[in-house]
Design a protein around this motif. Structure first.
Motif, PDB file in Angstrom:
ATOM      1  N   ARG A   1       0.834  -1.201   0.000  1.00  0.00           N
ATOM      2  CA  ARG A   1       0.000   0.000   0.000  1.00  0.00           C
ATOM      3  C   ARG A   1       0.870   1.253   0.000  1.00  0.00           C
ATOM      4  NH1 ARG A   1      -2.147   3.387   3.860  1.00  0.00           N
ATOM      5  NH2 ARG A   1      -4.230   4.227   3.449  1.00  0.00           N
ATOM      6  N   GLY A   2       0.406   2.289  -0.666  1.00  0.00           N
ATOM      7  CA  GLY A   2       1.148   3.539  -0.752  1.00  0.00           C
ATOM      8  C   GLY A   2       1.261   4.246   0.591  1.00  0.00           C
TER       9      GLY A   2
ATOM     10  N   GLY B   1       0.568   8.491  -1.269  1.00  0.00           N
ATOM     11  CA  GLY B   1       1.544   8.001  -2.227  1.00  0.00           C
ATOM     12  C   GLY B   1       1.021   6.806  -3.007  1.00  0.00           C
ATOM     13  N   LYS B   2       1.617   6.567  -4.164  1.00  0.00           N
ATOM     14  CA  LYS B   2       1.221   5.452  -5.012  1.00  0.00           C
ATOM     15  C   LYS B   2       1.663   4.137  -4.389  1.00  0.00           C
ATOM     16  CE  LYS B   2       1.420   8.030  -9.373  1.00  0.00           C
ATOM     17  NZ  LYS B   2       2.069   8.107 -10.705  1.00  0.00           N
ATOM     18  N   GLY B   3       0.862   3.101  -4.583  1.00  0.00           N
ATOM     19  CA  GLY B   3       1.220   1.780  -4.094  1.00  0.00           C
ATOM     20  C   GLY B   3       2.229   1.113  -5.001  1.00  0.00           C
TER      21      GLY B   3
ATOM     22  N   ASP C   1       0.978   7.023   3.454  1.00  0.00           N
ATOM     23  CA  ASP C   1       0.036   8.077   3.843  1.00  0.00           C
ATOM     24  C   ASP C   1       0.783   9.399   3.951  1.00  0.00           C
ATOM     25  OD1 ASP C   1      -2.088   6.331   4.006  1.00  0.00           O
ATOM     26  OD2 ASP C   1      -1.889   6.002   6.166  1.00  0.00           O
TER      27      ASP C   1
ATOM     28  N   PRO D   1      -3.269   3.110  -3.371  1.00  0.00           N
ATOM     29  CA  PRO D   1      -2.611   4.328  -2.874  1.00  0.00           C
ATOM     30  C   PRO D   1      -2.896   4.563  -1.396  1.00  0.00           C
ATOM     31  CG  PRO D   1      -4.604   4.894  -4.084  1.00  0.00           C
ATOM     32  CD  PRO D   1      -4.423   3.403  -4.238  1.00  0.00           C
TER      33      PRO D   1
ATOM     34  N   GLY E   1      -7.221   7.844  -0.692  1.00  0.00           N
ATOM     35  CA  GLY E   1      -6.557   7.553  -1.956  1.00  0.00           C
ATOM     36  C   GLY E   1      -5.699   8.668  -2.502  1.00  0.00           C
ATOM     37  N   LYS E   2      -5.471   9.733  -1.728  1.00  0.00           N
ATOM     38  CA  LYS E   2      -4.688  10.877  -2.206  1.00  0.00           C
ATOM     39  C   LYS E   2      -3.266  10.883  -1.648  1.00  0.00           C
ATOM     40  CE  LYS E   2      -8.094  12.518  -4.597  1.00  0.00           C
ATOM     41  NZ  LYS E   2      -8.046  12.487  -6.084  1.00  0.00           N
TER      42      LYS E   2
END
Length: 312
Positions: free
Chosen positions: A139-140, A191-193, A142, A199, A188-189
């Protein structure tokens, strides 16, 4: 690996096997190159991997503690040559980063990448293990921000933009009535996963800048309203600011400073606005006003302090 393997893992020499494994897992989750591209993180991860590979084997750990082998797993020079040890069967330092073919470490990296190590376990940096990003899911990150907004935006809602760690920006909708210290989650805003991981989220902790006229308690708004001496004596309607724009407020005759009036529903999200009156004298009373008051006081003078300690 150079240096002390216990130091590389951040544990004491008396650490248990479980504590050593836990320390390695922690470093792997923060410094693995597929999660952290920082070269210094890669160096920490490599050192920790070699240290763990040495210490996870009870016999190797005993021999290191006894001074029979060094931190690189090599025999001390007075006992065996480097070549003899390097070519010996079972030398762990023939492997890349200390976890090839180790079923014990498959659990560590399944936590990181959402799967069990395949052929012979997780293979560190071997390209074939990472050729398909769908094989693991992380997971991206936070994001967390402190966001200062003005009083009116907090009261009525609005829009603003924030700058992200990657240099981009993000539009943010501020909900009506947000409170000081409140955290807004933007799902979902973050970092990218990695791989199939989703995200992260963005969290905004709001601070509200003071307003020159309004204060707030919950959803109620408070305001001190200056009025003139004639408005205080004669009463009348005067404009008063609210968070939605000015409205007319009826001032009762004979109003004194400190008197509180209420405007129902003029606060935040249905709260009220409370108006405290403050009688303000002219900056410089003129002769006509002074003469009038002199005559008025002769027949109508009164003591507003009567009945108090100040009035005797």
């Amino acid at each position: 690996m150079a240096g002390d393997p216990y130091e590389a893992l951040g544990v004491a020499k008396t650490a248990s096997d479980a504590e050593i494994k836990k320390a390695y897992r922690k470093i792997a989750k923060s410094d693995h190159p597929d999660l952290n591209p920082d070269p210094s993180a890669t160096a920490r991860f490599k050192a920790a991997s070699a240290a763990y590979d040495l210490l996870k084997d009870a016999e190797q750990r005993r021999r290191f503690d006894a001074g029979e082998i060094d931190a690189q797993g090599q025999e001390r020079p007075q006992r065996h040559s480097y070549r003899e040890h390097a070519e010996a069967a079972g030398n762990p330092y023939a492997r890349s980063y200390g976890f090839d073919g180790d079923p014990d470490l498959s659990g560590v990296f399944s936590d990181l990448f959402g799967r069990r190590g395949g052929r012979g376990g997780f293979s560190g940096f071997q390209q074939e293990e990472f050729s398909d990003p769908r094989d693991f899911h992380v997971r991206g990150q936070d994001y967390r921000f402190n966001l200062e907004i003005d009083f009116m935006t907090a009261a009525n809602g609005g829009k603003t933009r924030i700058t992200l760690p990657d240099g981009g920006d993000l539009g943010v909708t501020i909900p009506k009535g947000v409170r000081d210290g409140q955290t807004i989650r933007l799902k979902g805003k973050g970092g990218k996963g990695i791989g199939g991981g989703g995200p992260g989220d963005a969290y905004l902790t709001v601070s509200i800048a003071p307003h020159p006229e309004f204060t707030r308690d919950g959803n109620d708004v408070f305001l001190t309203l200056p009025i003139s001496i004639d408005e205080a004596i004669l009463g009348g309607k005067v404009p008063v600011p609210t968070i939605d724009g000015p409205v007319n407020l009826t001032i009762p005759k004979g109003a004194s400073s400190g008197r509180k009036l209420r405007l129902r529903g003029r606060g935040i999200n249905g709260g009220d606005q409370h108006v405290e009156l403050k009688v303000v004298m002219p900056a410089k009373p003129d002769e006509a006003l002074e003469a009038f008051m002199e005559e008025w006081r002769k027949d109508h003078g009164y003591d507003p302090r009567a009945g108090t300690k100040a009035g005797g």
